[in-house]
Design a protein around this motif. Structure first.
Motif, short mmCIF file in Angstrom:
data_model
loop_
_atom_site.label_atom_id
_atom_site.label_comp_id
_atom_site.label_asym_id
_atom_site.label_seq_id
_atom_site.Cartn_x
_atom_site.Cartn_y
_atom_site.Cartn_z
N SER A 148 0.80 -1.22 0.00
CA SER A 148 0.00 0.00 0.00
C SER A 148 0.84 1.27 0.00
O SER A 148 0.37 2.33 -0.44
CB SER A 148 -0.95 0.00 1.20
OG SER A 148 -0.22 -0.04 2.44
N SER A 149 2.06 1.19 0.48
CA SER A 149 2.94 2.36 0.49
C SER A 149 3.71 2.52 -0.82
O SER A 149 4.45 3.49 -0.99
CB SER A 149 3.94 2.23 1.64
OG SER A 149 4.76 1.08 1.45
N GLY A 150 3.55 1.56 -1.73
CA GLY A 150 4.31 1.60 -2.98
C GLY A 150 5.51 0.67 -2.97
O GLY A 150 6.29 0.67 -3.93
N ALA A 151 5.67 -0.11 -1.91
CA ALA A 151 6.81 -1.03 -1.83
C ALA A 151 6.69 -2.10 -2.91
O ALA A 151 5.59 -2.56 -3.24
CB ALA A 151 6.88 -1.68 -0.46
N ARG A 152 7.83 -2.52 -3.42
CA ARG A 152 7.87 -3.59 -4.42
C ARG A 152 7.96 -4.93 -3.71
O ARG A 152 8.38 -5.01 -2.57
CB ARG A 152 9.08 -3.38 -5.34
CG ARG A 152 9.03 -2.07 -6.10
CD ARG A 152 10.38 -1.67 -6.63
NE ARG A 152 11.33 -1.41 -5.56
CZ ARG A 152 12.39 -0.62 -5.68
NH1 ARG A 152 12.64 -0.02 -6.82
NH2 ARG A 152 13.22 -0.44 -4.66
N GLY A 153 7.57 -5.98 -4.44
CA GLY A 153 7.60 -7.28 -3.79
C GLY A 153 7.74 -8.42 -4.78
O GLY A 153 7.45 -8.29 -5.97
N HIS A 154 8.18 -9.54 -4.25
CA HIS A 154 8.42 -10.74 -5.05
C HIS A 154 7.95 -11.94 -4.23
O HIS A 154 8.40 -12.14 -3.10
CB HIS A 154 9.89 -10.88 -5.40
CG HIS A 154 10.48 -9.61 -5.94
ND1 HIS A 154 10.41 -9.26 -7.26
CD2 HIS A 154 11.10 -8.57 -5.30
CE1 HIS A 154 10.98 -8.08 -7.44
NE2 HIS A 154 11.40 -7.65 -6.26
N LEU A 155 7.03 -12.71 -4.79
CA LEU A 155 6.48 -13.88 -4.12
C LEU A 155 7.11 -15.13 -4.73
O LEU A 155 6.99 -15.36 -5.93
CB LEU A 155 4.97 -13.91 -4.26
CG LEU A 155 4.23 -15.05 -3.56
CD1 LEU A 155 4.43 -14.97 -2.05
CD2 LEU A 155 2.74 -15.01 -3.90
N LEU A 156 7.77 -15.92 -3.90
CA LEU A 156 8.38 -17.18 -4.34
C LEU A 156 7.57 -18.32 -3.76
O LEU A 156 7.59 -18.56 -2.56
CB LEU A 156 9.84 -17.26 -3.89
CG LEU A 156 10.58 -18.57 -4.18
CD1 LEU A 156 10.59 -18.88 -5.67
CD2 LEU A 156 12.00 -18.52 -3.63
N LEU A 157 6.84 -19.02 -4.62
CA LEU A 157 6.03 -20.16 -4.19
C LEU A 157 6.85 -21.44 -4.29
O LEU A 157 7.37 -21.77 -5.36
CB LEU A 157 4.78 -20.29 -5.06
CG LEU A 157 3.70 -19.21 -4.93
CD1 LEU A 157 2.51 -19.56 -5.82
CD2 LEU A 157 3.26 -19.06 -3.48
N ILE A 158 6.96 -22.15 -3.18
CA ILE A 158 7.70 -23.41 -3.13
C ILE A 158 6.68 -24.56 -3.19
O ILE A 158 5.76 -24.61 -2.37
CB ILE A 158 8.52 -23.53 -1.84
CG1 ILE A 158 9.43 -22.29 -1.66
CG2 ILE A 158 9.33 -24.81 -1.83
CD1 ILE A 158 10.55 -22.20 -2.65
N ALA A 159 6.85 -25.46 -4.14
CA ALA A 159 5.90 -26.55 -4.31
C ALA A 159 6.63 -27.88 -4.44
O ALA A 159 7.67 -27.98 -5.08
CB ALA A 159 5.03 -26.31 -5.55
#
Length: 304
Positions: free
Chosen positions: A206-217
């Motif tokens: 919400s603040s504009g931060a960037r992000g990366h989601l790493l899904l482990i399967a």
């Protein structure tokens, strides 16, 4: 024949689960740290991104430039060789990378097709990314556990914080906004409700931060290659389900998994985050290189 196993099944619900899990994790950490360092050494580091600015951490000495105030001179350093030096502090705002590593019960799963349990792969990836980022001049912390540091001992700092963590079974990251110029790297199997994960991502971004989601399967979680009668266990809630025709049930399972993943992907898209799927029958270095490259690209750093 395919087999399934869970790390320390007899210890999943012990009288002192936090202490038991901490001891178990402490026993595995030396091996995981060594593996993480091998992974980090196998990829090229991010070009340094440090620069001076307001902050509390020393960065470097540099020669005094004509016109600068004498109050900026570090007289002790200058006295060593007869030249005037300025003590610069590091600009901290854009050097925060926040990890969150899921260690909830479902992360303990590993099939005979996997190279490692999901939680071990998540820890190796997180440690390797932390070391890679710090080597590239970034600051790394774990959400809810540590502050962002540029320490050469970042892996040991993270490991000690994880061992001492009393909230290790949480399957969602803290629900707080991140600093605007920060990056988040969430490492999870994504098996919590998609709506709950989407809400956390939206709050953090919400603040504009960037992000990366790493899904482990685990590969079996992806394909569900079973036939005949089967009994499934929910590692989070301790529930079980008997399936009369696993082959027919598997098709419905794969459709629900695809819909679940689509919902997660949509939440990432809305937040402007990236989504990477990594299977535990693949080398950890693939996931680490992918995420590190995405972080570098988001910051305008030179490619690997």
């Amino acid at each position: 024949m395919l087999r399934m196993r869970v790390l320390s099944p007899s210890e999943r619900k012990p009288a002192k689960p936090i202490l038991t899990e901490s001891l178990d994790l402490a026993a595995r950490l030396p091996r995981l740290i060594l593996e993480a360092r091998r992974v980090s050494a196998s990829i090229h580091g991010i070009h340094g991104r440090r620069r001076s600015g307001p902050g509390e951490t020393f960065w470097q000495y540099r020669p005094l430039v004509a016109g600068e105030s004498a109050s900026r001179i570090d007289w002790r350093r200058s006295a060593r060789d007869g030249h005037l030096f300025v003590r610069e502090r590091e600009w901290e705002a854009s050097h925060s990378i926040w990890l969150w590593i899921d260690r909830s019960p479902s992360m303990g799963f590993a099939s005979s097709l996997a190279m490692a349990p999901k939680v071990d792969r998540a820890l190796v990836a997180g440690f390797a990314l932390a070391e890679t980022m710090v080597d590239g001049g970034e600051r790394v912390g774990h959400l809810g556990l540590t502050r962002a540091l540029a320490s050469r001992r970042i892996v040991e700092v993270l490991a000690q914080a994880l061992i001492a963590d009393s909230r290790s079974e949480a399957d969602l990251p803290p629900g707080e906004p991140l600093p605007r110029l920060a990056d988040a790297i969430l490492i999870t199997d994504g098996l919590s409700p998609a709506s709950a994960l989407a809400q956390r991502i939206a709050t953090m971004a919400s603040s504009g931060a960037r992000g990366h989601l790493l899904l482990i399967a685990d590969p079996i979680e992806e394909t569900f290659p079973f036939t005949g009668q089967a009994e499934l266990f929910d590692l989070e809630d301790g529930l079980s389900l008997r399936v009369g025709d696993a082959g027919a049930w598997g098709e419905a399972y794969r459709q629900r998994l695809a819909a679940h993943r689509d919902a997660i992907a949509e939440s990432c898209r809305k937040a402007g985050w990236t989504l990477t799927l990594h299977r535990t029958d693949r080398p950890a270095s693939e996931a680490v290189l992918r995420i590190a490259s995405l972080v570098a690209a988001s910051r305008g750093a030179a490619p690997f």
